[in-house]
Design a protein around this motif. Structure first.
Motif, PDB file in Angstrom:
ATOM      1  N   PRO A  41      37.426  47.878  43.167  1.00 42.82           N
ATOM      2  CA  PRO A  41      37.106  47.849  41.731  1.00 42.82           C
ATOM      3  C   PRO A  41      37.165  46.464  41.083  1.00 42.82           C
ATOM      4  O   PRO A  41      36.223  46.048  40.459  1.00 42.82           O
ATOM      5  CB  PRO A  41      38.133  48.773  41.102  1.00 42.82           C
ATOM      6  CG  PRO A  41      38.645  49.615  42.190  1.00 42.82           C
ATOM      7  CD  PRO A  41      38.481  48.839  43.456  1.00 42.82           C
ATOM      8  N   VAL A  42      38.243  45.750  41.236  1.00 43.17           N
ATOM      9  CA  VAL A  42      38.355  44.470  40.544  1.00 43.17           C
ATOM     10  C   VAL A  42      38.280  43.316  41.526  1.00 43.17           C
ATOM     11  O   VAL A  42      37.607  42.322  41.283  1.00 43.17           O
ATOM     12  CB  VAL A  42      39.692  44.394  39.766  1.00 43.17           C
ATOM     13  CG1 VAL A  42      39.920  43.018  39.193  1.00 43.17           C
ATOM     14  CG2 VAL A  42      39.722  45.445  38.691  1.00 43.17           C
ATOM     15  N   TYR A  45      34.397  43.193  43.963  1.00 44.96           N
ATOM     16  CA  TYR A  45      33.075  42.995  43.374  1.00 44.96           C
ATOM     17  C   TYR A  45      33.009  41.820  42.414  1.00 44.96           C
ATOM     18  O   TYR A  45      32.160  40.972  42.577  1.00 44.96           O
ATOM     19  CB  TYR A  45      32.536  44.294  42.793  1.00 44.96           C
ATOM     20  CG  TYR A  45      32.140  45.228  43.901  1.00 44.96           C
ATOM     21  CD1 TYR A  45      31.136  44.865  44.779  1.00 44.96           C
ATOM     22  CD2 TYR A  45      32.806  46.406  44.120  1.00 44.96           C
ATOM     23  CE1 TYR A  45      30.785  45.681  45.844  1.00 44.96           C
ATOM     24  CE2 TYR A  45      32.463  47.226  45.170  1.00 44.96           C
ATOM     25  CZ  TYR A  45      31.454  46.865  46.022  1.00 44.96           C
ATOM     26  OH  TYR A  45      31.117  47.658  47.074  1.00 44.96           O
ATOM     27  N   PRO A  46      33.851  41.655  41.441  1.00 43.03           N
ATOM     28  CA  PRO A  46      33.663  40.414  40.693  1.00 43.03           C
ATOM     29  C   PRO A  46      34.272  39.199  41.391  1.00 43.03           C
ATOM     30  O   PRO A  46      33.624  38.183  41.528  1.00 43.03           O
ATOM     31  CB  PRO A  46      34.346  40.662  39.361  1.00 43.03           C
ATOM     32  CG  PRO A  46      34.949  41.998  39.410  1.00 43.03           C
ATOM     33  CD  PRO A  46      34.721  42.575  40.758  1.00 43.03           C
ATOM     34  N   LEU A  47      35.518  39.305  41.851  1.00 46.70           N
ATOM     35  CA  LEU A  47      36.242  38.105  42.265  1.00 46.70           C
ATOM     36  C   LEU A  47      35.855  37.594  43.651  1.00 46.70           C
ATOM     37  O   LEU A  47      35.823  36.389  43.877  1.00 46.70           O
ATOM     38  CB  LEU A  47      37.750  38.354  42.195  1.00 46.70           C
ATOM     39  CG  LEU A  47      38.288  38.560  40.784  1.00 46.70           C
ATOM     40  CD1 LEU A  47      39.779  38.819  40.823  1.00 46.70           C
ATOM     41  CD2 LEU A  47      37.982  37.372  39.917  1.00 46.70           C
ATOM     42  N   HIS A  48      35.571  38.477  44.590  1.00 51.77           N
ATOM     43  CA  HIS A  48      35.202  38.032  45.935  1.00 51.77           C
ATOM     44  C   HIS A  48      33.903  37.240  45.896  1.00 51.77           C
ATOM     45  O   HIS A  48      33.756  36.248  46.612  1.00 51.77           O
ATOM     46  CB  HIS A  48      35.069  39.248  46.858  1.00 51.77           C
ATOM     47  CG  HIS A  48      34.568  38.925  48.227  1.00 51.77           C
ATOM     48  ND1 HIS A  48      35.342  38.259  49.147  1.00 51.77           N
ATOM     49  CD2 HIS A  48      33.381  39.164  48.831  1.00 51.77           C
ATOM     50  CE1 HIS A  48      34.643  38.110  50.266  1.00 51.77           C
ATOM     51  NE2 HIS A  48      33.455  38.653  50.094  1.00 51.77           N
TER      52      HIS A  48
END
Length: 159
Positions: A41-42, A45-48
């Motif tokens: 979830p966090v 998808y955004p941070l990686h």
């Protein structure tokens, strides 16, 4: 780090916050934890995909492993089986092989340009907004009192 330093009010807070963000990005870049092991979830998808370590590691792995062949010693078969570097990248390191190492390099250069422009925008916005904020804070503060200082008429002059 420059973007963090431009946002926070104190340089020490900027160093601490920037180091924490760099640590998180390093952990999510795909070297310490494989991409399939990162929670989705966090963190994934955004941070990686925002972490530049992801593209640096993938580019380095592609540069080192593409075109190589490794022999596997199977017991009993008698025949040598080879495994390609692309299979190692795809199956062991879970590297996205749909694009080349040069795309990874282009993504890194694009991130550099975008982060520099973002830093410039933040600095220019702070230049424009800071005087407005200071004037608003002065207006909301209590009005300054005038203090009158009276001279002592009985004092001797200095000359």
């Amino acid at each position: 780090m420059m973007i963090v330093a431009s946002v926070v009010p104190n340089f020490l807070m900027g160093i601490i916050t920037g180091a924490g963000i760099q640590g998180i990005m390093l952990l999510l870049g795909g070297f310490f934890k494989l991409p399939s092991d990162i929670p989705k979830p966090v963190w994934r998808y955004p941070l990686h995909y925002v972490a530049f370590h992801t593209y640096a590691n993938q580019g380095m792995f592609k540069n080192e492993y593409e075109g190589l062949r490794f022999s596997t010693d199977k017991v009993g078969g008698g025949s040598h089986r080879y495994i390609s570097g692309e299979e190692v990248l795809r199956n062991t390191w879970q590297v996205d092989m749909s694009y080349s190492k040069w795309v990874d390099l282009a993504i890194l250069l694009g991130m550099t340009v975008v982060y520099r422009v973002l830093f410039l925008v933040i600095i220019k916005i702070k230049e424009k907004v800071k005087p407005v904020v200071v004037s608003l804070s002065c207006m909301s503060a209590s009005p300054k009192r005038e203090i009158q200082v009276m001279e002592n008429p009985n004092a001797t002059p200095l000359h």
